[in-house]
Design a protein around this motif. Structure first.
Motif, short mmCIF file in Angstrom:
data_model
loop_
_atom_site.label_atom_id
_atom_site.label_comp_id
_atom_site.label_asym_id
_atom_site.label_seq_id
_atom_site.Cartn_x
_atom_site.Cartn_y
_atom_site.Cartn_z
N LYS A 160 12.45 1.31 -12.27
CA LYS A 160 10.97 1.48 -12.54
C LYS A 160 10.68 2.45 -13.92
O LYS A 160 9.81 2.07 -14.70
N GLU A 204 2.54 5.39 -5.43
CA GLU A 204 3.43 4.44 -6.22
C GLU A 204 4.67 4.59 -5.43
O GLU A 204 5.02 5.14 -4.59
N ASP A 205 5.28 3.31 -5.81
CA ASP A 205 6.88 3.47 -5.18
C ASP A 205 7.71 4.28 -5.61
O ASP A 205 7.73 4.80 -6.59
#
Length: 361
Positions: A160, A204-205
């Motif tokens: 990410k 969010e992840d």
């Protein structure tokens, strides 16, 4: 945990099917991500599978959710001992022992840590000091001629956030490029040879990065700053060695050591009772940089040095432009203008008299 899933986990442990137990616990965590017991149990499964860095991460998460859970500190201490993280292991075990008085498991493991720490101290005193090296910095992606030998590897899942690092004789600086992170969303822990980074932004992840580091660090001297565009982490080296990479690699056997002797040419006494002299790392770094700057090079070597200097002193956009243009053009274009190359693919530009050809697989 649902009763049937809990029963399956217990059966997997009894039957020593630890991989199955870890998978079942992962499913349970997906259902109840704030259950400290699940993380502590998965830490135990990972220890049995020799996945020690994962075990430390699970134990840390369990401790965050329930700081009074003694077995989470036991799991962390056990995994850290296997990773030769004896100082970190001892600190965790001492907390666990205070939460579970009389538990001999903590007492025995703390004694084991003390023995290893004593042996490490003796070995460190007996280590010779090697010749100085003229290399003081490294990054995940290197410019100029180094880029040509690094064929990009496409990971199974793209991280990410992008990270880079560079180093000085006394510290390693790791940068996580992430914009606008709330301070309370970032959790960073330092072990003797483990850096544990978690970023949890609501909606969010989650991002987790927990490498076993190339060399040991001094957790008490490590620090980090959360800036508007990045997270900057400064790792204090336990030894003045040159890290060949950020992460530990068993295949790396040659360790370059920065010279810590004084500039007078006298040898430091090797007997244990000698008091080591203070080292002026800033002076050493300045001297190495001056030698590199004054070095006379010709031809390609001079050109490559020029590109390295541009890359080293450049801002983030300039580095991104150099990396993107070099990789996409197959080494035929090197641009520093991110506005020019950022929004389009950089086409190859071969020298006069040559043409671009694609490899056929």
């Amino acid at each position: 945990m649902a009763s049937d899933l809990e029963k399956k986990v217990k059966e997997a442990f009894v039957d020593e099917h630890f991989e199955l137990a870890a998978d079942l616990l992962t499913q349970a965590i997906g259902i109840n991500p704030n259950n400290a017991e699940l993380y502590a149990d998965r830490a135990q499964a990972n220890i049995k599978l020799n996945n020690y860095t994962e075990a430390v991460a699970d134990a840390n998460r369990a401790i965050q959710l329930d700081p009074s859970m003694a077995k989470a500190y036991l799991r962390k201490g056990t995994a850290c001992i296997s990773l030769e993280e004896y100082q970190t292991a001892k600190a965790a075990l001492e907390i666990g022992a205070s939460l579970s008085p009389g538990d001999l498991r903590f007492t025995n493991l703390i004694k084991q840590c003390d023995e290893h720490i004593a042996n490490e101290t003796v070995n460190l005193l007996n280590q010779p000091v090697e010749a100085p090296q003229n290399v003081v910095a490294m990054e995940d992606v290197q410019p100029a001629n180094d880029l040509s030998s690094q064929v990009p590897i496409v990971p199974a899942a793209k991280p990410k956030y992008r990270h880079e690092f560079f180093q000085k004789p006394e510290e390693v600086v790791v940068t996580i490029f992430a914009k606008g992170l709330p301070a309370d969303s970032v959790s960073i822990e330092f072990g003797e040879q483990i850096l544990s980074i978690s970023i949890n932004v609501p909606g969010e992840d989650a991002y987790h990065f927990q490498p076993r580091l190339f060399g040991k660090i001094i957790p008490a001297k490590c620090r980090y700053n959360i800036l508007s565009t990045k997270v900057e982490i400064r790792l204090a080296k336990a030894e003045p060695i040159h890290w060949m990479s950020l992460e530990f690699n068993k295949e790396t056997t040659v360790v370059q050591r920065f010279n810590v002797s004084s500039g007078t040419g006298s040898q430091r006494p090797s007997y244990p009772s000698s008091k080591p002299k203070a080292v002026d790392w800033d002076k050493i770094e300045a001297q190495v940089k001056k030698e590199e700057k004054d070095e006379k090079l010709d031809g390609d070597a001079a050109l490559n040095k020029f590109f390295r200097e541009i890359y080293h002193d450049a801002d983030e956009d300039t580095r991104r432009a150099m990396q993107k243009s070099f990789v996409e053009s197959n080494g035929t274009v090197l641009s520093t203008n991110w506005k020019e190359v950022g929004a389009k693919k950089v086409e190859g530009s071969p020298p006069d008299g040559m043409e671009m050809k694609k490899w056929e697989y």
